[in-house]
Design a protein around this motif. Structure first.
Motif, PDB file in Angstrom:
ATOM      1  N   ARG A 195       0.831  -1.220   0.000  1.00 13.50           N
ATOM      2  CA  ARG A 195       0.000   0.000   0.000  1.00 13.50           C
ATOM      3  C   ARG A 195       0.855   1.256   0.000  1.00 13.50           C
ATOM      4  N   ALA A 196       1.939   1.237   0.776  1.00 14.45           N
ATOM      5  CA  ALA A 196       2.801   2.422   0.862  1.00 14.45           C
ATOM      6  C   ALA A 196       3.474   2.704  -0.467  1.00 14.45           C
ATOM      7  N   VAL A 197       3.994   1.676  -1.116  1.00 11.30           N
ATOM      8  CA  VAL A 197       4.679   1.860  -2.396  1.00 11.30           C
ATOM      9  C   VAL A 197       3.691   2.289  -3.466  1.00 11.30           C
ATOM     10  N   THR A 198       2.495   1.689  -3.464  1.00  7.14           N
ATOM     11  CA  THR A 198       1.470   2.071  -4.440  1.00  7.14           C
ATOM     12  C   THR A 198       1.048   3.518  -4.231  1.00  7.14           C
ATOM     13  N   ALA A 199       0.797   3.896  -2.981  1.00  3.86           N
ATOM     14  CA  ALA A 199       0.393   5.279  -2.686  1.00  3.86           C
ATOM     15  C   ALA A 199       1.501   6.248  -3.063  1.00  3.86           C
ATOM     16  N   GLN A 200       2.730   5.868  -2.786  1.00  5.17           N
ATOM     17  CA  GLN A 200       3.861   6.730  -3.112  1.00  5.17           C
ATOM     18  C   GLN A 200       3.983   6.892  -4.625  1.00  5.17           C
ATOM     19  N   GLY A 201       3.747   5.795  -5.362  1.00  5.69           N
ATOM     20  CA  GLY A 201       3.807   5.857  -6.821  1.00  5.69           C
ATOM     21  C   GLY A 201       2.714   6.735  -7.384  1.00  5.69           C
ATOM     22  N   VAL A 202       1.508   6.623  -6.811  1.00  3.67           N
ATOM     23  CA  VAL A 202       0.390   7.454  -7.246  1.00  3.67           C
ATOM     24  C   VAL A 202       0.700   8.913  -6.957  1.00  3.67           C
ATOM     25  N   LEU A 203       1.212   9.206  -5.753  1.00  4.42           N
ATOM     26  CA  LEU A 203       1.546  10.579  -5.404  1.00  4.42           C
ATOM     27  C   LEU A 203       2.665  11.114  -6.287  1.00  4.42           C
TER      28      LEU A 203
END
Length: 194
Positions: free
Chosen positions: A168-176
């Motif tokens: 979730r953290a990596v996905t959210a970071q990628g989206v951001l």
């Protein structure tokens, strides 16, 4: 991500050390392989997150501050002291892994308000329950299953949590990061893309 990496390493160690008889050899091999793969995936996510991290993200709350140090100090005292007390009481050696799981679970529950992460409390409750079940099993004829219940299952809980939170953290970071890049190229930002 560093906290997740630490959790994944400890989870893998829990599995690698405690996956043993009475489990069949094939199950032991599969569990150890799965634990290593899960820990490796968290390590890969850690590297991805580190590459994407930008220094200008603003102030962060300290993860390893005073509250963390107090909880970890208490954890160390409880681990060492508890294992010595169990030995003095003549408890089976398998009881140690149950005690470790219980104390590690309580440590996560205590860290949840410090880190302001409710998910860590849920993880702590699961580990505490697995530790408590192991302590009960250690007093029965099923004592040989304590390493599986309190060790292997606790390790799998830690690894599953680390993989899920890390993903979730990596996905959210990628989206951001993607949103920041698209805003940088938008006419509103005053910067145009080539």
């Amino acid at each position: 991500m560093t906290g997740l990496l630490i959790g994944a390493v400890f989870g893998a160690v829990f599995v690698l050390v405690n996956a043993q008889s009475p489990l069949p050899p094939v199950a032991v091999t599969l569990l150890k392989a799965a634990a290593c793969l899960a820990a490796a995936s968290v390590l890969a996510m850690w590297f991805v997150a580190a590459r994407r991290e930008r220094p200008a993200e603003g102030p962060r709350r300290p993860m390893f501050g005073r509250g963390y140090l107090i909880v970890v100090a208490a954890e160390v005292v409880l681990l060492i002291g508890g294992i010595r007390v169990l030995a003095m009481l003549g408890r089976p050696e398998e009881t140690n892994v149950a005690w470790v799981a219980l104390v590690v679970g309580v440590h996560f529950i205590a860290l949840a308000p410090i880190w302001k992460e409710r998910g860590i409390a849920a993880l702590g409750v699961l580990l505490s329950v697995l530790g408590a079940v192991g302590l009960v099993l250690a007093s029965t004829a099923a004592v040989a299953w304590v390493p599986f219940v309190s060790g292997v299952l606790s390790g799998l809980v830690l690894l599953t949590g680390a993989v899920a939170f890390g993903g979730r953290a990596v996905t959210a970071q990628g989206v951001l990061s993607g949103e920041a890049a698209s805003e940088a190229g938008s006419p509103r930002s005053g910067v145009t893309s080539l």
